[in-house]
Design an enzyme around this catalytic site. Structure first.
Site, PDB file in Angstrom:
ATOM      1  CE  LYS A   6      -4.532   0.605   0.372  1.00 37.73           C
ATOM      2  NZ  LYS A   6      -5.554  -0.413   0.047  1.00 37.73           N
TER       3      LYS A   6
HETATM    4  N1  GLU Z   1      -7.353  -0.126  -3.065  1.00 37.09           N
HETATM    5  C1  GLU Z   1      -8.116  -1.298  -3.354  1.00 37.09           C
HETATM    6  C2  GLU Z   1      -8.126  -2.231  -2.161  1.00 37.09           C
HETATM    7  O1  GLU Z   1      -7.937  -1.817  -1.043  1.00 37.09           O
HETATM    8  C3  GLU Z   1      -7.691  -1.962  -4.654  1.00 37.09           C
HETATM    9  C4  GLU Z   1      -6.286  -2.467  -4.685  1.00 37.09           C
HETATM   10  C5  GLU Z   1      -5.830  -2.962  -6.063  1.00 37.09           C
HETATM   11  O2  GLU Z   1      -6.655  -3.041  -6.954  1.00 37.09           O
HETATM   12  O3  GLU Z   1      -4.647  -3.253  -6.190  1.00 37.09           O
HETATM   13  O4  GLU Z   1      -8.409  -3.386  -2.276  1.00 37.09           O
END
Ligand code: GLU
Length: 417
Positions: A105
């Site tokens: 993240k």
């Molecule tokens: N931000 C989204 C999540 O928390 C999508 C992450 C992604 O598609 O890599 O799942």
């Protein structure tokens, strides 16, 4: 009371889940620590000529099952513990739905609505340049999260590509269609919520038409879930955004509200005689069958948990329920379908996008939605069966499924060197 720390929340559930399936600490100790944490100070020139420096992060939790995957968040309150937790939850999410990724993240501590478009572009490009060494379609693939969107992903793709010297579509997902995005990606997380909600109702022999739902959060995920569940016949009785909430025990006019929030309006300015204005807390505690928290972490606290009037919580946000609240919900026989399963639709279609990019193919929307349905319902069944087999909550069962998959991959690969 100790200050809420989302990473402690993650560790507490991890320990509980590992114990429940008889794992020894040494078998899973590695996943207690993120593999890599990068902190960057991102300077940009503001429109008025001054220079400001923003705090940015990229945390890579695990690469055991494949390249790191996870969104980038722009929010004024982010901190390293939140990003670490969000990265770890991504590893677990990808393992629960069984797609070949680890978790990561990223975040910038900024309220994006206070920047002009050109400031936002410079911030995104400079941040991308500063985390460039650890990005790549085989290394770490960002995506949208709270406060970011397809435009931000397009800038990341372009910055990465300019630096490499050729176009690299697969370095980021959630892009615009015109630059390698996938059909179905903007709706994917909300569609995944709809799929698991219907699966849950089916297991309990309840018809969608007999169900009242309350949704906290009218961003991309909450508004799409509201729209799709409404189309399935559910009554959406309460919704909230950052400005407040709306309530109608007989069901809100969701098509009208959907259009209203898509036009970037706040619910406090919504006018309709059939919808009463209420607080965010009243939306969380509204009498309903299903509550869908679709905003941020730490929303269902112990105090709110004692006051919920739903039978099921479907977590569309990441980490909306604290560990203490979870205990109270269990005592009160309120079922929780955890984030790492419920909201995985986004990353599943990110995976579809990445696969299309790597193969220079474009799938039609039906192919994307069918894959999403297949992957989500298989994951639901895996978690459901694990929960029944070991008499676990769905959260602990989902973690157990993920720990086994991550640790098995780790064991088979062995410890380098
Ligand atoms: N931000 C989204 C999540 O928390 C999508 C992450 C992604 O598609 O890599 O799942």
């Amino acid at each position: 009371m100790a200050k809420y720390n989302p990473y402690d929340n993650f560790l507490a559930v991890l320990d509980q889940a590992a114990k429940s399936i008889g794992m020894r600490e040494e078998d899973y100790v590695l996943i207690k620590y993120p593999e890599r944490e990068l902190k960057v100070s991102v300077p940009i020139r503001m429109d008025d000529g001054s220079i400001r420096v923003f705090e940015g992060y990229r945390v890579q939790h695990s690469t055991s099952r494949g390249p790191c995957k996870g969104g980038i968040r722009y929010h004024q309150d982010v901190n390293i513990d939140e990003v670490k937790a969000l990265a770890a939850w991504m590893s677990f999410k990808c393992a629960v739905v069984n797609i070949p990724y680890g978790g990561a993240k990223g975040a910038i501590k900024v309220n994006p609505s206070t920047l002009s478009v050109s400031e936002l572009e410079r911030l995104t490009r400079r941040y991308t340049a500063m985390i460039f060494p650890i990005l790549g379609p085989e290394k770490d693939i960002p995506a949208p999260d709270v406060g970011t969107n397809a435009q931000v992903m397009d800038w990341i793709m372009d910055t990465y590509s300019m630096t490499r010297g050729y176009t690299v579509h697969g370095v980021v997902t959630g892009k615009s269609l015109e630059v390698g995005g996938s059909l179905g990606r903007p709706e994917a997380t909300g569609r995944g919520i709809m799929i698991v909600t219907l699966k849950m109702l089916e297991k309990n022999n309840i018809s969608p038409k007999d169900v009242k739902i309350s949704i906290q959060g009218m961003g991309n995920v909450g508004s799409t879930a509201a729209k799709l569940l409404y189309q399935k016949g559910c009554k959406i009785v309460a919704v909230a955004d950052v400005s407040g909430g709306l309530y109608n025990p007989d069901g809100l006019d969701i098509p009208k509200i959907y259009k209203f929030v898509k036009a970037k309006n706040l619910l406090k300015d919504y006018t309709d005689n059939d919808a009463r204005h209420v607080t965010n807390r009243e939306v969380l505690t509204a009498p309903c069958d299903i509550l869908i928290p679709a905003a941020l972490e730490n929303q269902i606290t112990a105090e709110i948990a004692s006051d919920l009037k739903c039978k099921i919580v479907i977590e569309a946000a990441n980490g909306p329920t604290t560990v203490d609240a979870d205990k109270i919900l269990a005592e009160r026989n309120i079922t929780v379908l955890p984030d790492v399963l419920s909201n995985a639709g986004g990353v599943v279609v990110s995976y579809c996008e990445w696969v299309q990019n790597l193969q220079s193919l474009t799938w039609d929307e039906n192919d994307v939605n069918n894959t999403l349905y297949k992957v989500m319902s298989r994951a639901f069944d895996d978690v459901y069966n694990k929960a029944k087999e070991h008499k676990l909550s769905y959260r602990i069962a989902a973690y157990a499924v993920a720990i086994e998959r991550i640790c098995t991959a780790k064991r088979k690969r062995g410890l380098f060197p």
